[in-house]
Design an enzyme around this catalytic site. Structure first.
Site, PDB file in Angstrom:
ATOM      1  N   ARG A  63     110.620 118.861  46.235  1.00 41.82           N
ATOM      2  CA  ARG A  63     110.579 117.399  46.188  1.00 41.82           C
ATOM      3  C   ARG A  63     111.105 116.844  47.494  1.00 41.82           C
ATOM      4  O   ARG A  63     112.145 117.265  48.001  1.00 41.82           O
ATOM      5  CB  ARG A  63     111.416 116.882  45.015  1.00 41.82           C
ATOM      6  CG  ARG A  63     111.402 115.353  44.891  1.00 41.82           C
ATOM      7  CD  ARG A  63     112.280 114.913  43.734  1.00 41.82           C
ATOM      8  NE  ARG A  63     111.735 115.358  42.465  1.00 41.82           N
ATOM      9  CZ  ARG A  63     112.476 115.603  41.378  1.00 41.82           C
ATOM     10  NH1 ARG A  63     113.791 115.471  41.430  1.00 41.82           N
ATOM     11  NH2 ARG A  63     111.922 115.981  40.262  1.00 41.82           N
ATOM     12  N   GLY A 453     105.569 114.432  29.126  1.00 45.34           N
ATOM     13  CA  GLY A 453     105.370 115.665  28.390  1.00 45.34           C
ATOM     14  C   GLY A 453     106.479 115.987  27.416  1.00 45.34           C
ATOM     15  O   GLY A 453     106.349 116.908  26.604  1.00 45.34           O
ATOM     16  N   GLY A 459     107.673 110.374  32.809  1.00 47.20           N
ATOM     17  CA  GLY A 459     106.450 109.588  32.992  1.00 47.20           C
ATOM     18  C   GLY A 459     106.575 108.145  32.557  1.00 47.20           C
ATOM     19  O   GLY A 459     105.599 107.403  32.551  1.00 47.20           O
TER      20      GLY A 459
END
Length: 588
Positions: A63, A453, A459
């Site tokens: 990341r 998920g 998300g």
């Protein structure tokens, strides 16, 4: 009493971990003692190096970090070249192929399938153009988010760029504050639209004004303790404080130090900042902040501009921007163009092309948004048509469908050990099916569908028109991937989280359920209502009956527990772990 991870961090954390990563990379993956791997993987995260899930041993996610989503075409091109050369896995994704990158909800980028042995070369290439992975993961201050068009938008009320730069360099750069109780999120909103989403951050600054000594001063109100995840979301709460821009750094740093010192380290389920605020209360925290952590007198909160917030606020388009997709004029007379990247995934070649077109048609500056989309900045009016004709914009369109425009997804079981379901490929195909099979009212430009998920909610399902969270269910006597479906979430003036209207819906029945929701919305809405406004007006109780899961001609990419395979899209044996030469290591 410290927990296991706190003990690991006390032994080594922050900047000193980098040398160990380089040492292990030089000697090879197998040089990490097996009994110490969990410890080292936990430490590696501070430097943005995340070991992928079971079955993918020796592969890592990387990341990056770049405050406020700001980067240049040269930087994105270098990231794309790294993805093309190093982020290549043993199996293609059936939708995205090989060599791609993911835009994140914190305005940054992730790469997958990284070999530890390649990390030094990757760092060398990225750092040569000013890109770093430092402090992008683990128990630290994560990427600072802000208005992606800071300094270049007429809606800006407070100039935030100097503050963002100082927070990045002096606060996140302070190794003494590297070891936080848990990850900590900072946001700075300087605009009327609220696009830094202060309501879901550990500390958020929002524009405000206050009369001080007979003068109306523009600055920030302060909120703390927001966050999602674990089915225990919290809205950031006001600490009844107004700060001038020149004092904002001291107040943010003060709260970071306060949480660093007083935040719980014994229970990782209850030590995020939102629970810290639950336990202490905003007034006690304000008092402690004033008494011990800042040298300025804290003013009581000023008049905020929250009622004007439109970003992911469920307001109609005429109220203001709900995202940054499309063509928008800057105060300078130039334009920025927001591209749509459904589910946030772009191929390496597309990323390289984006860097090229940003330099060819704009200033070369690119900004990333909290909705996983890139912006091309400073495009002169006479260059707009040529930019809009570029092949890249045929794929990542500035005028997408309402479903594509609203789609966001986390990593899912493709790489994440926490996730319960596959996400990005599933939502991509769901959006495509919805485009073909569901009609949206002409005056609706977006239906925000966010897919996580698992309940960690990376998300942002809780802040969607239609939120999806991965679960498991039984169907025809088998365990299958399933989703909980919620409606009515959003941020803006009055942040609200989704209410769950259908639970454990088998994944292949979810598109049918979404169709029933959108058709009910179209049939029952008042003229001009957005989806969120309709949910608020109509009520969730009748929507429970209107949400009708059903099988359709939609074909789900992976129904049967993707977490039990080493990679959801292949039945072949795992090639991991491998040697430095990518030769599989025997399981013996």
């Amino acid at each position: 009493m410290s927990n296991k991870k706190e003990t690991w961090k006390e032994g080594m954390y922050g900047d000193e971990v980098r040398e160990k990563i380089l040492e292990f990379a030089e000697k090879g993956w197998e040089s990490i003692p097996e009994e110490e791997r969990d410890m080292w993987f936990s430490r590696f995260k501070f430097w943005g190096v995340f070991h992928q899930r079971d079955g993918q041993e020796s592969y890592f996610m990387m990341r990056l970090t770049n405050a406020n989503g700001q980067m240049t075409g040269e930087q994105l091109r270098a990231i794309g070249e790294v993805a093309r050369e190093y982020a290549t896995g043993p199996v293609d994704n059936p939708e995205f192929g090989d060599a791609w990158l993911d835009f994140t909800t914190r305005q940054s980028i992730q790469l997958h399938w990284i070999n530890l042995e390649d990390v030094p070369a990757i760092w060398e290439k990225l750092e040569s153009v000013g890109v770093t992975t430092r402090s992008s993961g683990g128990d630290t201050m994560r990427n600072i988010v802000g208005c992606p068009v800071a300094g270049k938008d007429e809606a800006e009320l407070v100039e935030t760029q100097p503050l963002l730069e100082r927070l990045q360099e002096d606060l996140r750069g302070d190794n003494d504050l590297a070891n936080m109780p848990r990850k900590f999120n900072i946001s700075v909103t300087g605009c009327r639209e609220g696009c830094a989403q202060d309501a879901i951050n550990g500390i958020g600054l929002e524009p405000a004004e206050k009369e001080i000594d007979g003068e109306v001063v523009t600055g920030f109100n302060v909120r703390i303790g927001g966050g999602l995840g674990g089915r225990q979301p919290r809205r950031a709460r006001s600490i009844d404080t107004f700060v001038r821009p020149e004092n904002a750094y001291e107040v943010v740093r003060g709260f970071v130090e306060l949480y660093h010192e007083h935040g719980r380290r014994d229970n990782r389920q209850k030590n995020r900042s939102r629970f810290f605020v639950d336990d202490r209360g905003t007034e006690k925290i304000r008092d402690l902040l004033q008494e011990e952590y800042v040298d300025i007198d804290l003013h009581r909160a000023g008049r905020d501009f929250r009622e004007q917030y439109t970003y992911n606020a469920g307001k109609p388009p005429e109220a203001g921007k709900t995202d940054h997709v499309g063509v928008h004029e800057q105060p300078s007379g130039d334009y920025y163009v927001g591209l749509n990247v459904p589910v946030g995934r772009m191929t390496a070649q597309e990323a390289i092309a984006l860097g090229d077109v940003a330099e060819a048609y704009g200033s070369g500056e690119i900004r990333l948004t909290r909705r996983q989309n890139p912006l091309i900045m400073d495009v002169e009016e006479e260059s707009l048509d040529a930019l809009l004709d570029e092949p890249l914009l045929d794929t990542h369109r500035p005028e997408p469908s309402p479903f594509e425009r609203g789609g966001m997804a986390c990593t899912g079981t493709e790489f994440c050990g926490l996730a319960l379901t596959e996400t990005k490929l599933r939502l991509t195909r769901t959006l495509r099916w919805l485009n073909t099979n569901v009609e949206v009212p002409d005056d609706v430009d977006t239906i925000k569908i966010h897919y996580s998920g698992c309940t960690a909610d990376c998300g942002h399902a809780y802040t969607a028109d239609i939120g999806l969270q991965g679960m498991r269910a039984q169907k025809n006597g088998e365990i299958v991937e399933a989703l909980d479906i919620g409606v009515g979430g959003g941020l803006g003036p009055h942040p609200e989280f989704v209410e769950w209207v259908s639970q454990r819906v088998p994944a292949d029945e979810v598109p049918g359920a979404i169709r029933s929701l959108v058709e009910a919305f179209a049939a029952h809405r008042e003229d001009g209502q957005t989806f969120r406004e309709w949910v608020e007006d109509f009520g969730t109780e009748p929507i429970v009956d209107l949400c009708e899961p059903e099988e359709t001609d939609y074909e789900d990419p992976y129904m049967h527990d993707a977490k039990q395979s080493w990679y959801p899209f292949t039945d072949d044996p795992s090639p991991a772990p491998t040697t430095v030469d990518d030769i599989p290591i025997s399981s013996d």
